[in-house]
Design an enzyme around this catalytic site. Structure first.
Site, PDB file in Angstrom:
ATOM      1  N   GLY A  24      32.205   3.182  -1.014  1.00 17.28           N
ATOM      2  CA  GLY A  24      32.532   2.459   0.145  1.00 17.28           C
ATOM      3  C   GLY A  24      32.212   2.684   1.413  1.00 17.28           C
ATOM      4  N   ASN A  25      32.277   1.656   2.301  1.00 15.58           N
ATOM      5  CA  ASN A  25      32.198   2.071   3.832  1.00 15.58           C
ATOM      6  C   ASN A  25      32.703   0.571   4.666  1.00 15.58           C
ATOM      7  OD1 ASN A  25      29.460   0.523   3.863  1.00 15.58           O
ATOM      8  ND2 ASN A  25      29.191   2.377   2.500  1.00 15.58           N
ATOM      9  N   GLU A  68      24.611   4.011   4.213  1.00  9.03           N
ATOM     10  CA  GLU A  68      24.535   2.590   4.149  1.00  9.03           C
ATOM     11  C   GLU A  68      24.444   1.909   5.643  1.00  9.03           C
ATOM     12  OE1 GLU A  68      23.590   1.094   1.836  1.00  9.03           O
ATOM     13  OE2 GLU A  68      24.750   1.489  -0.107  1.00  9.03           O
ATOM     14  N   HIS A  87      32.069  -2.801   2.601  1.00 12.39           N
ATOM     15  CA  HIS A  87      31.448  -2.981   1.330  1.00 12.39           C
ATOM     16  C   HIS A  87      32.316  -1.845   0.491  1.00 12.39           C
ATOM     17  CE1 HIS A  87      28.537  -1.539  -1.205  1.00 12.39           C
ATOM     18  NE2 HIS A  87      28.331  -0.494  -1.032  1.00 12.39           N
ATOM     19  N   HIS A  89      33.278  -1.029  -3.913  1.00 12.43           N
ATOM     20  CA  HIS A  89      32.613  -0.835  -5.362  1.00 12.43           C
ATOM     21  C   HIS A  89      33.716  -1.390  -6.153  1.00 12.43           C
ATOM     22  CE1 HIS A  89      30.048   2.760  -3.637  1.00 12.43           C
ATOM     23  NE2 HIS A  89      29.571   1.413  -3.008  1.00 12.43           N
TER      24      HIS A  89
END
Length: 180
Positions: A24-25, A68, A87, A89
Site C-alpha cells: 500500500g501507499n 506506484e 492505495h 491491498h
C-alpha cells in the site's frame, strides 16, 4: 501541510489490516508538491521524517517514493479536485477482484460515500499502464484486478473513509453471498 493527520491515516490503514507488511501507499497534494509514502515502507511504523516529496512532474525533492509514484502523479495530473490518494491491498476487495465479482452497494452509507465503483483490469504493479488505467477512471473508488483498491478525495480523511466503506461493503457482500 498536515503531516500529522497523514501519518495517523497511514497507521490506521495498517492497524485495521487494510495493508500488511510493506504493501500500500498514500499521498497528499499541497500545491505543486506531493507528499508520498516511501518505497518499501511499513505504513504502521511511518513517521513524518520518512515522508517523501515530489513535484507534479515527478521530480524527487526528498526521499525514495513508492513504486506506484506514476499512478499517484497521473491521478493528480488528470484530476484537479483530488488532493489525496489511498492505495491498499485490503483483503475482501482484493478477493472479489480476483474472482471478477462486482460489489453491490448494500448500505445507504456506501451509496453516499462510494457512489459507484470502477473496475480496472490487471496491469503490473508500478507500471505506466496501471497508472493510465487508474487515472482515466471518473469514479473515486477503484478496484484493481488481483491487486487492491485506490480511493481518492479532496483530503486524506475523505480518501480514507472511502477505503474503509469500500472494504466494509466487500465484507458485507461476502457475508450476504454466503448466507443465501
Amino acid at each position: 501541510m498536515d503531516l500529522i493527520n497523514f501519518i495517523k491515516i497511514c497507521h490506521l490503514l495498517y492497524d485495521r489490516k487494510y495493508v500488511v507488511g510493506s504493501g500500500g501507499n498514500v499521498s497528499i497534494r499541497d500545491g505543486n508538491h506531493i507528499y508520498i509514502t516511501p518505497t518499501g515502507s511499513i505504513l504502521g511504523f511511518l513517521n513524518e521524517e520518512d515522508v517523501c516529496i515530489v513535484d507534479l512532474n515527478g521530480n524527487i525533492i526528498k526521499g525514495k517514493p513508492t513504486s506506484e509514484l506514476n499512478m499517484h502523479l497521473k491521478i493528480y495530473q488528470n484530476k484537479d479536485c483530488v488532493n489525496a490518494i489511498v492505495h491498499t491491498h485490503s483483503m475482501y476487495c482484493t478477493a472479489f477482484s480476483a474472482l471478477d465479482k462486482k460489489l453491490e452497494l448494500f448500505t445507504p452509507e456506501a451509496e453516499i460515500v462510494v457512489k459507484k465503483i470502477a473496475y480496472v483490469d490487471y496491469s503490473p504493479c508500478g507500471s505506466l499502464e496501471l497508472a493510465e488505467n487508474v487515472s482515466s477512471c471518473v469514479e473515486d473508488s477503484i478496484i484493481l484486478k488481483n491487486h487492491g483498491i485506490v480511493t481518492v478525495g479532496k483530503d486524506i480523511t475523505e480518501a480514507y473513509v472511502k477505503t474503509e466503506v469500500l472494504e466494509e461493503i466487500a465484507q458485507l457482500n461476502y457475508i450476504i453471498n454466503n448466507l443465501k
